[in-house]
Design an enzyme around this catalytic site. Sequence first.
Site, PDB file in Angstrom:
ATOM      1  N   ASP A 219       1.443  54.930  53.865  1.00 33.25           N
ATOM      2  CA  ASP A 219       1.975  56.048  54.660  1.00 33.25           C
ATOM      3  C   ASP A 219       1.369  55.947  56.062  1.00 33.25           C
ATOM      4  OD1 ASP A 219       2.900  58.703  55.474  1.00 33.25           O
ATOM      5  OD2 ASP A 219       3.270  59.054  53.364  1.00 33.25           O
ATOM      6  N   HIS A 242       2.813  53.477  58.246  1.00 32.60           N
ATOM      7  CA  HIS A 242       3.857  54.163  59.009  1.00 32.60           C
ATOM      8  C   HIS A 242       3.430  54.452  60.438  1.00 32.60           C
ATOM      9  CE1 HIS A 242       5.875  55.706  55.023  1.00 32.60           C
ATOM     10  NE2 HIS A 242       5.717  54.394  55.054  1.00 32.60           N
TER      11      HIS A 242
END
Length: 324
Positions: A219, A242
Site C-alpha cells: 500500500d 502506492h
Amino acid sequence: MNNSALLSFLCLFALLHQSLAASPQFNVIQFGAKPDGRTDSTSAFLAAWKQACSSTRGVTLYVPKGRFLTRSMLFKGPCRNSAIFIRIDGTLVAPSDIWAIGNNPNWIEFQYVNGVTISGGVLDGKGAPLWSCKLAGRKCPTGATVQQTLGFSFCNNVLVSGVTSLNSQMFHVVINFCRNVKLQGVRISAPGNSPNTDGIHIQMSTGVTVVNTKVATGDDCVSIGPGAANLRIENFACGPGHGISIGSLGKNVNEPGVQNVTVKSTTFTGTTNGLRIKSWGKPSNGFARNILFQHATMNNVQNPIFIDQRYCPDRNCPDTVKKN
Ligand SMILES: *[C@@H]1O[C@H](CO)[C@@H](O)[C@H](O)[C@H]1NC(C)=O
C-alpha cells in the site's frame, strides 16, 4: 608511577567511570524472555518495560540475538525518565495465529512516552495468514485484533534507528499525536500484493523526520493524514508500493490541515503512484499547504505526480458533492 601502579590506576578509573556513566541495563532474558521463537515472551518484555519506565535515570532495555515471540504489547508512559534506549540485536515475532495477537491498538505500541530510542532489530509481523484470508475473501479478524506493527501515540522525542519491519499485518509504523519523531535507516518490507500494509502513517503529529529509509510494501509507502505538520522526508526509496500520499484529506467537515511538508531526494521504483495529494470532493476546512516535492526519481511509475481533489476509491462516494 611504575607500570603496574599505572595499570591499577587506570583500572580503578575505568571502573569508577563505568559506575558513574553507565545507565542501568535490563536484558529481557533476565525477565524470563526466551530467544527460541516459540515461548511467549510478552510478560517478560512488559516486566522489563515496567522497570525501565520507573527508573529515575536513563536506562537501556536490551533484546539480545534470537527470536522472541510476543503478543501485542503496550509500553505505556509517562515514565520517570526521558531517556529509554531499547537496543535490539534479535527479532521480535508476532504469533502466526491471526486470532491470537492480542487486543492492543498495535502489536508494539508506545503511549505517553517522552524520550525513547529504538535501535536495531527486526520486527516480524507475520502478516501472511491475514493477507491470504483477506485475498481469499474469507471472514478475517477485524478491529482491535488486527494490528499495526509499531505504533506511537502521544509520544515526544522518539528516535527509531536501523529497525527492520517485515510483513506487517496492517500498517508497519504509525505515528499519531506525537511531537519530534525521527526515523532513520528504517527498512520496511512486505509483498507488493499484501493488502493495507502501508509503510509509515503519520497524522496529528508535528516535527516528524524520515531519512535514509526504504519501503517496499503493498500500500502507500508513506501516508500522511490530517494534522501532520513540519514533516521532512529525505533520501527515501519506495517500491513496490502506492507512493507517498498526502491524504485522503477532507473526510470530515472540521479537520486540521497538513502543512509544511518537504519530500526530497526520493526514488520510486515499480510503484502505482509517486507523489500524491488526495482529498474527498466534499465540504471541509481541511487543507494541504506549504508542500515541497523536490528531486524525485521515477522508475516505472504509473502516476508519478497525482493530485486528486475528488478522491473516490470505490467509485461510489455518496458523500461527495454531486454535479447537478
Ligand atoms: C509551518 O511553517 C510556517 C512557516 O515557517 C510556520 O509559521 C508555522 O508555524 C508552521 N506550522 C506549524 C503547525 O508549525
